[in-house]
Each structure stands twice: as structure tokens, then as C-alpha cells.
Design a protein around this motif. Structure first.
Motif, PDB file in Angstrom:
ATOM      1  N   ARG B  38       0.797  -1.213   0.000  1.00 18.39           N
ATOM      2  CA  ARG B  38       0.000   0.000   0.000  1.00 18.39           C
ATOM      3  C   ARG B  38       0.840   1.279   0.000  1.00 18.39           C
ATOM      4  N   GLN B  80      -0.842  -1.643 -11.363  1.00 20.42           N
ATOM      5  CA  GLN B  80      -1.772  -1.895 -10.275  1.00 20.42           C
ATOM      6  C   GLN B  80      -2.726  -0.709 -10.079  1.00 20.42           C
ATOM      7  N   MET B  84      -6.829  -0.557 -10.460  1.00 16.46           N
ATOM      8  CA  MET B  84      -7.724  -0.041  -9.409  1.00 16.46           C
ATOM      9  C   MET B  84      -8.510   1.176  -9.887  1.00 16.46           C
TER      10      MET B  84
END
Lengths: 475, 352
Positions: B38, B80, B84
Motif C-alpha cells: 500500500r 496496479q 484499481m
């Protein structure tokens, strides 16, 4: 439906648009304008008599005590005078109190106990253990505190102490600490517990913690007797007789100065590691000098500082007295508990240049450093099995003469190294339980209380170890 | 002696190897952990937003540079983010944020800047560490904690470097400041933003007293050096460093130059003109508490044996100040108390 804005929506919209354009620091600007207006109104309404209110006398004293060349020497001189007055002045009343409490009242208690038929162990525990510890604490602690605290308060009242803080601030700033730490450190020479309460004058939490943790390096009253006795016997003894007094006094002052140096070093280290940060804003008012109110000062400092601190010390001395007596009188496998402990820790003590007796004395004396010397003497007599000295197992005593003291210690295997390391360890070890309790009350943090308690012990052992190794390398 | 070294120095060395900042194993291990997951995504979003705000183009290369990871890893981060639906990339325009991505980036930036403000105003943490600390904290604070923090500080609009703090709804004002080097010679600008990276450059700018809120005037601009006057002091900077200062042009007169309280000699007196804009928040209020407001007469009374602090006569009291604070107080010498008609910058009535 009509798109109509209510007044509150209009305000919110306006706030939203002003948010980015009102300027970066409009809060500060607003506050500043309030202050400026207030100052203007005050200047109009208040008439001051004589703009330059400072007398020439004040200015002369100030320039002298803060001068570049005389500032620090004058401070050292003041410190020495206060210590000298305390040590010399306390001698006589201390001896008187000891005679009264130990030599006169204790036999009375003993004969009373025999009269009502108390078993030997109960009278021993109550009179030779608990009462005697209390008596030692009172007679060793009360007179110096009753002299030191009023002297300290007089200097404070007169206005000299803020000048000390002013002089020392340059050093404290470099150590990342607060200038007012000078005041709390000076207070610590009287009593660390009282000094830790006085750190409330520092308003930045980080700097206050530094002041609390390092306060233990200010050699307190309770530790002076140890320093003076050991320095007189072992270090003064090295010098020719006419210089002995001066040399031993210099040794004690050196230990105190080492404590001040350690205060700076540890403050510096703390403010660069666990208490990282920049020195906060510092402003210190230097009040005009004024004649101190002697009677009021004596009254308040005796009541506020001396008696409160003494009371706490007495409360903590009671269990210590019981422990000392029990440890020396409970026998397991032909040896008392105290002797078991001393034999067990002896090797470790030898590595750091101390001995088992000193270690046990410092464990037992956690409640009050005042009883270190009487405990060491008693334990030495106990373990060395000296005959004709001391008053029996578990009974603290102080021989009448210096030679008698010296004889007991030499018989216990003491050398100059033991003496030197005891002086160092007496400066750098855990604070007494009164102080630890006060640290907890002031910080409300178990973590910082632990740090403040353990850091000095670890440092003390490391210092003693290094000194012992170096000593043995060269001798 | 040998055993002494073995038993004490070796463990010490091992500990140092483990714990040494930046190069110790523990530090590297923490960086490795950061690289996964994250934290990396969030830092990537921030970079994309930064490029958008400063109208630069983001690319895999720029991302890899900012995140300090290999290009392959940076590419993975981008893929990524696209999966998202936080970012999209086209051949012509490079990588750009989607609306959702922008919202998320602003949320993180809000925490970062609020935390910097918090560090600046309420802690003793040094300036050069604000950014680093906030970089860590921005990934940990919950929405609830962020709002409480903002409320406690009175909903500040700007961070201590002069960057706007996004509101809870993600509003930010449009970028309006220019790099200092875009000013014309003799033109005046107010510093709005001081770039806090790289730390070494930031440190030098701050040491020179170039804080947000300070008025600067460009006096010479060429390829070797940029000369400027700020707060009455002359500075010379290499152009690369001057580019890290962002200003907006103003139509004002240059105040000063003023001396600071620290320049006073023994027994010399002067009048306070203002407290430098570099001194903010609590520290500023402390000085005003003492009575250091425009128009106050001050004189230097004593110098401590080490030369710092010095004691000043202020409104009938003798007060010791450290040099660091005295430098913030700007003064004018040899003026009569009534002659200096200093007006407060904002009067109370106008504000209401």
C-alpha cells in the motif's frame, strides 16, 4: 424549484472563497493586532514612574555576576560557600541529634522492652532495625536540609539564581535543554525529589523530561556524607597532614562538578536520541534584586521543603531498617542472608572495582542514601567477623573517630580503587525510592520512570568497570 | 585486554551494524517492507498528483526516481493503479490520474501537510525532519484522527512550507505561484512555498531566513547566480537553489532593511518594528506575551558569559532571550517613540 441560498450557506460560501486568500498566517496577524491594540491602550492609560526603573546598584551587580571572566568563577565560589556552610553547620546538630536519638533514647527503648518482656527478635526488629534507621535518617538528613534549603531560597529570593540560569543557558542550549534546568539542577544539590517537583517551571514536555532524567546527577545532600567520609579517609590520607582537609574537599567538589558535566552530556545525548527535538523558545525574567525576607524564607523553606522531604524519607526508611536487621539476623546454613548475598555478588563487585558489601548496602539503601555509610560499616563488621567493633548483627553504627572508620574499612579489604569507585557509584546510581516515586508522580509514566531509574545504574556500573580495568592495567 | 575487546567491542559493533540509521540492517529492512504494498501505491498516487499540480508529465521513469525503486517495480505500481482505476495512461499524455485517484491522492496529501503543520507548531521536531516524519505518518492516520487533528489546530489552510492543505472535501486552490527565477529584476514577490526536498537545499534556504511569508526582491539574475534581498538581508544563491523558492508577485514597497534585536550593542536602545514572518505560531505568541509588539522600546542590558542568551530591558522588565529568538525581532534604532507611527497590519475592526 428556486435555487435560493440561505444566509448561512452564503456565509459558508464566502468562507470557502476567503480560505485560500486570507493570507497564510492571518491567525497570527489577528493575534498580533490584538496585542498591539492592547499595548497601545495600556500605554495611554498607565503612567509609569521613572522609565529607567533599574538602580545603578542592580546594574553593577548584574554586570559583575554575568561578566565573561567572573561569571563562572563567582558561581563556583557561591556553590562552594553554600556547601561549606551546609557541611560545617550541619556537623554539630547532626552529632547532637545522633547522641540524643541513638545514644540516649535507644538504650531507654531497650530497657523498656526488657521490662515488658518483649522477645529479643521483636525488640531487635523494632528498635535496632526500624527505629535506628529512622534515627539515622533524621540525624544525618535534617540538619543539612534545614541549612541548605533556606540558603537556596535566600539566593532565589535575592535574585541570584535566575542569573545562574542566565549564565548557564548557553551550555544548556548546546545540550538541547532548557535554560531553567540550571535552577532545577541547583535545587538537586539539596534533594533530588524536591528538585523534580521544581521542574514544573519548564513548560516544554520534552525539555522537562530531560531535566527530570538528569537531575540525579546533581549530588544530593544524602550522598554528601558518603563522599566526605570516603574522601577524607582514602584520598585525604594520601596528602600530607596539613593539606589533607583541602585535598579531600577538592575531591568531593570534583565529584560534584563531574555530576554537572554528566548532566550536560546526558542531556545532550537524550536530546539527540530518544528525546529528539530543537530547543523550545526560552525567555527568562531576571527580576530586580531585593533584600530577602529572612524569617519568612526560613519558615517556608523549612515547612515546605525540608519537612515534607524528611517525612517521605522517614516513611521509606522504616522498611529499609527492618530489611537490614532481618537480613543480618536470619540465618540459613550457618550464614545470614546478608552474608549469602555478599558472597554471591562479591565476584561481580570485584569486576567493577567495588565489593559485595557496597552492592548490598546500595540495594538496602534504595529508600534513603543517608544510611549507606552506617550500613556499609555494619555489614563490613559482620562479614569480616571483627571483634570489638560495632554493636551486633543488623545494628547500624558510625564509630566515634575517623581512625576507627578507616580501620573497619581496611579490615574489609578496601583499597584506594574501592574508595574511588564508591565515590563514583554514589554519584551515578539509581535515585532513591522517594525520588523514583516523585518522578512517577510528576511524569505519570512507568516508561520514563524506569529510564530515569535504570539509566544511571547502568552508567554507574560501566564507569566503575572502566575505571577498575584502567586502574588494574596501570598498577 | 584481548578478551575485553572481544566481549565488549564486538557486541557493540554488531549492534551498530543492526541499528545504524539509514545504512543499518534494521533500517534497510524497514525500507524493504515499505517497498511492498500500500505504501508504495500511495506514494505513487502522490507523485502523479504532484506532476498534475505543477503541470509536468509523469512517466515510469519519474515514478521510479521518486519512489527510489527499479523501473520494473515502478511499472508494476502503475499497472496496479490502473487496475484499481486510480490512474490511466495514454501514449500522448503519459500517465494521468482519474477522478478517484485524485481524490485518494488529496486525502493522503491532506494528512501529510496537516502532520507537518502539527510538527511545526506543537513539537520540537527540527524543520528538516518534518517531511520525513510526515511521509511515515500519512499512511497511518485514519479519517477520524485526521479530522480531529485538523480541528485541534483550527483548520489551518497552509502547511509550514506554504503549500495549501486540501480540505476534507478535497478542495485546493489553483497553483498561482511562480519559481523565484521567473520574477523580473527589481520586482517584489512574497515567498509562498519552499520546496522541502532535497533536504540539503531546504536546510540552506531555511538557514538563510527564506521562509514562506517573507518578501523578496530580485536584484540580479544571471546563469551563475541569483541575488536577492529578503527581510533586509542580501543573499546570493545558485539558480538551481533559487528555483526551489516559489513566489507570487506583489505590489508593495519593500520594508526595511531592519536590524534585529540581536544586533544591539550593550546599553543601546531601539524600537520594535515587527516580528519576522519566519517566526510563527506558539513561538510568536510567546514573544508578544513578553510585550514585544510594534512600537515597544527595548534596550540591551546584559550579555551572558557565553554571549548567548542576552538580556533586554522590555517594558520595565529584564528578560533573557536566546539569539535564535532575538533574530526574529526586527528593530529600528534612534527613533522617537511617537515618531514611529507603526500601524498594525490588520486592525480588529477590519477583520470583523
Amino acid at each position: 424549484m428556486m435555487q435560493e441560498h440561505t444566509p448561512s450557506e452564503k456565509i459558508l460560501e464566502r468562507v470557502g472563497s476567503l480560505r485560500w486568500t486570507a493570507g497564510h498566517d492571518f491567525h497570527d496577524e489577528l493575534v498580533e493586532s490584538l496585542y498591539t491594540d492592547a499595548a497601545r491602550i495600556a500605554d495611554r492609560a498607565v503612567t509609569r514612574k521613572g522609565e529607567r526603573g533599574r538602580f545603578d546598584m542592580d546594574r553593577t551587580i548584574d554586570r559583575l555576576v554575568t561578566s565573561r571572566w567572573l561569571g563562572f568563577p563567582l558561581m563556583l565560589l557561591m556553590l562552594t560557600i553554600v556547601f561549606w556552610l551546609t557541611i560545617e553547620g550541619a556537623n554539630y546538630p547532626s552529632a547532637m541529634l545522633a547522641t540524643l536519638l541513638v545514644d540516649t533514647i535507644r538504650p531507654l527503648f531497650h530497657s523498656g522492652a526488657t521490662a515488658i518482656g518483649l522477645p529479643w527478635w521483636l525488640s531487635g526488629l523494632l528498635i535496632d532495625g526500624i527505629y535506628l534507621a529512622m534515627a539515622w535518617v533524621i540525624s544525618v538528613m535534617l540538619p543539612p536540609m534545614a541549612i541548605f534549603f533556606p540558603l537556596f531560597t535566600l539566593l532565589e529570593d535575592f535574585g541570584y539564581l535566575p542569573r545562574v540560569a542566565f549564565n548557564l543557558d548557553g551550555l544548556f542550549r548546546r545540550a538541547g535543554a532548557h535554560g531553567k534546568q540550571a535552577l532545577t539542577m541547583a535545587m538537586g544539590f539539596g534533594c533530588n525529589a524536591a528538585a523534580i517537583v521544581s521542574t514544573r517551571v519548564i513548560d516544554s514536555p520534552r525539555e522537562r523530561l530531560i531535566a527530570i532524567i538528569t537531575n540525579n546527577f546533581a549530588l544530593c545532600n544524602g550522598r554528601w556524607p558518603t563522599q566526605i567520609l570516603v574522601a577524607t579517609i582514602f584520598i585525604g590520607g594520601l596528602a600530607p597532614a596539613h593539606l589533607a582537609g583541602l585535598v579531600s574537599a577538592a575531591a568531593v567538589v570534583s565529584v560534584a562538578v563531574l555530576g554537572i558535566v554528566l548532566t550536560f552530556v546526558v542531556s545532550w545525548a537524550l536530546s539527540r536520541t530518544v528525546l529528539k527535538g530543537e530547543a523550545s523558545a526560552f525567555s527568562l525574567e531576571l527580576p530586580p534584586y531585593r533584600p530577602p525576607q529572612i524569617l519568612r524564607t526560613i519558615y517556608t523553606s523549612v515547612i515546605d521543603r525540608t519537612l515534607i522531604v524528611l517525612w517521605r524519607a522517614v516513611v521509606f526508611a522504616i522498611p529499609a531498617g527492618a530489611v537490614i536487621w532481618l537480613a543480618s539476623n536470619i540465618q540459613v546454613a550457618d550464614l545470614s542472608l546478608a552474608e549469602h548475598f555478599i558472597n554471591f555478588t562479591g565476584p561481580f563487585g570485584a569486576v567493577v572495582g567495588l565489593n559485595g558489601v557496597i552492592l548490598l548496602a546500595y540495594v538496602i539503601a534504595i529508600p534513603a542514601n543517608e544510611i549507606v555509610i552506617p550500613t556499609i560499616l555494619m555489614l563490613t563488621v559482620l562479614t569480616a567477623r571483627l571483634s570489638g567493633a560495632g554493636d551486633g548483627a543488623g545494628v547500624m553504627f558510625e564509630p566515634d573517630s575517623l581512625e576507627a572508620n578507616a580501620e573497619v574499612l581496611r579490615a574489609g579489604g578496601w583499597t584506594l580503587l574501592t574508595a574511588l569507585n564508591l565515590m563514583l557509584f554514589s554519584l551515578v546510581h539509581n535515585p532513591c525510592s522517594t525520588t523514583i516515586y516523585t518522578i512517577y508522580r510528576e511524569t505519570k509514566s512507568a516508561k520514563w520512570t524506569t529510564v530515569a531509574s535504570l539509566l544511571p545504574v547502568v552508567m554507574g556500573f560501566v564507569m566503575c568497570f572502566v575505571v577498575a580495568q584502567v586502574w588494574r592495567l596501570f598498577s | 585486554m584481548v578478551s575485553f575487546f572481544i566481549s565488549y567491542l564486538v557486541p557493540l559493533l554488531v549492534l551498530a551494524l543492526l541499528l545504524w540509521p539509514r545504512s543499518g540492517y534494521l533500517w534497510r529492512w524497514r525500507r524493504l517492507v515499505r517497498l511492498s504494498g500500500r505504501v508504495l501505491l500511495e506514494d505513487g498516487l502522490k507523485h502523479l498528483y504532484d506532476c498534475e499540480y505543477r503541470r509536468r508529465t509523469a512517466s515510469v521513469e519519474s515514478l521510479a526516481g521518486v519512489l527510489e525503486v527499479p523501473r520494473s517495480r515502478a511499472a508494476e505500481v502503475l499497472i496496479q493503479l490502473e487496475a484499481m482505476r486510480m490512474a490511466s495512461s495514454t501514449v500522448e499524455e503519459g500517465v494521468a490520474l482519474t477522478a478517484a485517484g485524485r481524490e485518494e491522492a488529496l486525502r493522503i496529501i491532506r494528512i501529510h501537510r496537516l502532520w507537518e503543520r502539527h510538527l511545526a507548531e506543537r513539537t520540537g521536531v527540527s524543520r528538516v525532519r518534518w517531511h520525513e516524519e510526515a511521509e511515515r505518518q500519512e499512511h497511518h492516520l485514519s479519517a477520524q484522527e485526521t479530522e480531529t487533528l485538523s480541528e485541534e489546530m483550527g483548520h489551518p489552510a497552509y502547511d509550514p512550507h506554504g503549500d495549501p492543505i486540501p480540505t476534507a472535501n478535497g478542495e485546493v486552490p489553483p497553483q498561482s505561484s511562480l519559481p523565484l527565477t521567473a520574477l523580473n529584476e527589481w520586482e517584489l514577490g512574497r515567498i509562498e512555498h519552499v520546496e522541502d526536498e532535497p533536504v540539503e537545499v531546504y536546510q540552506r534556504l531555511i538557514d538563510a531566513g527564506l521562509h514562506p511569508g517573507v518578501l523578496v526582491q530580485l536584484t540580479r539574475l544571471n546563469e551563475e547566480e541569483v541575488r536577492l534581498v529578503a527581510d533586509g538581508r542580501h543573499h546570493s544563491l545558485p539558480p538551481v537553489m533559487a528555483g526551489n523558492l516559489f513566489v507570487y508577485p506583489v505590489d508593495e514597497e519593500m520594508p526595511g532593511p531592519y536590524d534585529s534585536l540581536d544586533d544591539l550593542e550593550l546599553d543601546e536602545s531601539a524600537q520594535v518594528v515587527r516580528i519576522s514572518p519566519a517566526c510563527r505560531g506558539l513561538e510568536r505568541r510567546r514573544l508578544m506575551d513578553i510585550g514585544l509588539v510594534p512600537g515597544t522600546a527595548v534596550s540591551m542590558e546584559m550579555r551572558s558569559p557565553t554571549g548567548d542568551p542576552k538580556a533586554y530591558q522590555i517594558r520595565g522588565a529584564t528578560i533573557a532571550l536566546r539569539r535564535h529568538q532575538a533574530r526574529h525581532i526586527q528593530i529600528e534604532r534612534g527613533l522617537d517613540e511617537r515618531a514611529i507611527g507603526v500601524q498594525p497590519t490588520v486592525s480588529v475592526e477590519e477583520q470583523v
